[in-house]
Design an enzyme around this catalytic site. Structure first.
Site, PDB file in Angstrom:
ATOM      1  N   GLY A 148     -17.530  22.991  13.389  1.00  0.00           N
ATOM      2  CA  GLY A 148     -16.534  23.531  13.484  1.00  0.00           C
ATOM      3  C   GLY A 148     -16.834  24.944  14.085  1.00  0.00           C
ATOM      4  CB  CYS A 149     -16.491  28.447  13.628  1.00  0.00           C
ATOM      5  SG  CYS A 149     -16.361  29.926  15.166  1.00  0.00           S
TER       6      CYS A 149
END
Length: 172
Positions: A7-8
């Site tokens: 993800g981020c």
């Protein structure tokens, strides 16, 4: 060295900066199909094929590659395709980029082992590392420099709490 995307990259970077034996964590991009060094804006478009990743330099006398991957697989959701929470797109996919065949085998074994603990199927991609592009300076040490920012408070801080609960013995 390990290269993973969950993800981020701000979240993944913050997690690994707290682990004993981790010497350096660099946010960046890998796995894309567009040539040249991509920018954050290009990555966010989802059109380059790159994932937000971190490259982790660690001391194997303190922590193993396998332990790095177990921490990785248990501090993000490896069962959601191309998203983590509200972040959606191929740039947020769960991915392990291996550096050699030994890392590939370890990654496959870790994914198989942790799959028992998830209700849904794991969708983490396992792929060879081609190129790692370092992200822009403002993305390095993001959580440390922006802890009061909303995203950090609501997304990263709870992820770190989970890390501290699950892997207390691995913390600096």
């Amino acid at each position: 060295m390990a290269t993973v995307g969950g993800g981020c990259f701000w979240c993944t970077e913050a997690v690994f900066q707290e682990i004993k034996g981790v010497e350096k964590v660099v946010s960046g991009y890998s796995g894309g199909t567009v040539p040249g060094h991509p920018t954050y804006r290009e990555i966010c478009s989802g059109l380059t094929g790159h994932a937000e990743v971190v490259q982790i330099t660690f001391d194997p006398n303190v922590i193993s590659y396998e332990e790095i991957l177990v921490i990785f697989m248990t501090t993000h959701d490896p069962t959601t395709l191309n998203r983590q929470g509200a972040d959606r797109g191929t740039q947020y996919r769960s991915v392990i980029f291996y550096h050699d065949n030994t890392q590939k085998v370890i990654a496959e074994n870790v994914v198989k082992e942790v799959a028992k603990y998830y209700e849904d199927a794991i969708v983490t991609e396992i792929a060879p590392l081609d190129v790692f592009y370092e992200a822009e300076k403002e993305h390095q040490d993001y959580y440390r420099n922006n802890q009061n920012q909303g995203y950090c408070s609501f997304v990263i801080t709870p992820k770190l709490a989970k890390l501290r609960k699950l892997h207390a013995d691995k913390l600096k």
